[in-house]
Design an enzyme around this catalytic site. Structure first.
Site, short mmCIF file in Angstrom:
data_model
loop_
_atom_site.label_atom_id
_atom_site.label_comp_id
_atom_site.label_asym_id
_atom_site.label_seq_id
_atom_site.Cartn_x
_atom_site.Cartn_y
_atom_site.Cartn_z
CG MET A 193 -14.12 19.80 -13.12
SD MET A 193 -13.98 21.49 -13.70
CE MET A 193 -12.49 21.40 -14.67
CG LEU B 138 -2.04 10.50 -17.05
CD1 LEU B 138 -2.97 9.30 -16.81
CD2 LEU B 138 -1.60 10.51 -18.52
CG LEU C 71 -13.95 10.22 -14.98
CD1 LEU C 71 -14.75 9.10 -14.30
CD2 LEU C 71 -13.51 11.26 -13.94
CD GLN D 292 2.84 15.66 -5.95
OE1 GLN D 292 2.96 14.52 -5.50
NE2 GLN D 292 3.82 16.29 -6.55
CB SER E 130 -9.40 16.34 -18.70
OG SER E 130 -9.66 15.53 -17.59
NE ARG E 131 -7.98 23.09 -19.20
CZ ARG E 131 -8.37 23.31 -17.93
NH1 ARG E 131 -7.67 22.79 -16.93
NH2 ARG E 131 -9.44 24.01 -17.67
CB VAL F 89 -1.38 9.06 -12.84
CG1 VAL F 89 -1.19 7.92 -13.82
CG2 VAL F 89 -1.90 8.53 -11.51
CG HIS G 94 -10.01 11.80 -13.09
ND1 HIS G 94 -9.87 12.10 -14.42
CD2 HIS G 94 -10.14 12.97 -12.44
CE1 HIS G 94 -9.93 13.41 -14.58
NE2 HIS G 94 -10.08 13.97 -13.39
CG ASP H 41 -5.16 20.12 -10.48
OD1 ASP H 41 -4.86 20.90 -11.39
OD2 ASP H 41 -5.82 19.08 -10.67
O1 PAF Z 1 -9.62 19.37 -9.93
C1 PAF Z 1 -10.73 19.44 -10.48
O2 PAF Z 1 -11.10 18.61 -11.33
C2 PAF Z 1 -11.66 20.58 -10.12
O3 PAF Z 1 -10.96 21.75 -9.88
C3 PAF Z 1 -12.58 20.24 -8.93
C4 PAF Z 1 -11.78 20.01 -7.66
C5 PAF Z 1 -13.39 18.99 -9.25
C6 PAF Z 1 -13.55 21.39 -8.67
O4 PAF Z 1 -14.36 21.65 -9.77
#
Ligand code: PAF
Length: 285
Positions: free
Chosen positions: A30, A184, A33, A148, A186-187, A176, A37, A150
């Site tokens: 999303m 890490l 980065l 991992q 983004s939030r 990471v 990522h 998520d």
């Molecule tokens: O993990 C994420 O950043 C999001 O849930 C994804 C997999 C890109 C789907 O929008």
């Protein structure tokens, strides 16, 4: 590097790469980065020949009171990062491309999508599986790379590709962390310095639980109880859940031979954070 919002351009580029015998890797993101990522992209660049990063802040995976509007967006910076790494293509579609008017199709992995994160964020995983299906149809990768961090998401996506016979391998890459242990995300950008200190309790408590189980000091049930106690008593941290589960099914942990995962979700200020660690109890094969 091709950076495009056009489905036709994306498909033409992937077609050409495939015709040249290249294996296609996809890193769905999303945007906003960070080093997590970048490590997914490095794995994709090592393991496949043509890497497509997707950047799309997917509205359907955010609940009505969640942070869709304030989610960080920094396309130019993200494109620079991708270019610097040697990514081949960035697909950054708009909402109309991903959700045509009167869009009426959803993809849902039942069961797994309604526990833990799914219980606290109703509809979240339906949004994820629907958009990832669309992205997979757009890119048609051989391998897709997820973090991992998520944990439940990657399990659900594994189940989805299996159930829907998608010829795509899901690669889960390690979380990471900052040197102090914070996973890490983004939030993390939302956290004040004080909140960041509070947030560190999450990874510390998870590491302690892992050590206590792996050394045989505590049973799984005792370690889970302590995890909940420790995190419930941290001022400024509001616990959604802290559990130790079977790492394949997310069912309550039963056999000592199961590979386990400790999972935590908590709010610090207005920021919701998740983290997890894999745990191999004594006797795990
Ligand atoms: O993990 C994420 O950043 C999001 O849930 C994804 C997999 C890109 C789907 O929008």
């Amino acid at each position: 590097m091709l950076a495009t919002a056009s489905l036709d351009e994306l498909r033409a580029a992937v077609r050409e790469a495939r015709a040249a015998g290249k294996r296609i890797g996809c890193v769905p993101t999303m945007g906003a980065l960070h080093a997590g990522h970048l490590s997914l992209m490095r794995s994709a660049l090592n393991e496949t020949d043509y890497v497509v990063v997707t950047i799309f802040v997917n509205p359907t995976q955010f609940g009505p009171n969640e942070d869709f509007d304030r989610y960080p967006r920094q396309l130019d910076k993200d494109l620079e990062l991708c270019r610097g790494l040697g990514v081949h293509c960035v697909f950054h579609p708009d909402v109309q491309t991903m959700y045509p008017p009167d869009d009426a199709t959803i993809v849902e992995v039942q069961g797994l999508s309604t526990i833990l994160e799914g219980e606290h964020r109703p509809g979240h995983f339906r949004g994820v599986t629907t958009v990832v299906t669309k992205l997979f149809h757009a890119v048609q990768p051989d391998v897709a790379f997820f973090g991992q961090k998520d944990f439940q998401q990657q399990l659900i996506l594994r189940r989805m590709v299996r159930d829907l016979l998608m010829p795509i391998r899901i690669r889960t890459c390690p979380t990471v962390r900052d040197p102090d242990g914070l996973a890490l995300s983004s939030r993390n950008a939302y956290l004040t310095a004080d909140e960041r200190r509070t947030a560190l309790n999450i990874s510390r408590a998870l590491f302690r639980a892992r050590e206590a189980i792996e050394s045989g000091e505590l049973s799984v049930a005792e370690a889970e109880k302590r995890l909940v106690q420790v995190l419930s008593s941290v001022p400024g941290l509001k616990l959604d859940y802290a559990v130790i589960r079977n790492a394949e099914t997310l069912d309550p942990a039963e056999n000592t031979g199961d590979q386990l995962v400790g999972l935590v979700a908590a709010r610090v200020g207005t920021t919701r954070l998740i983290d997890n660690v894999l745990i191999s109890p004594p006797g795990t094969a």
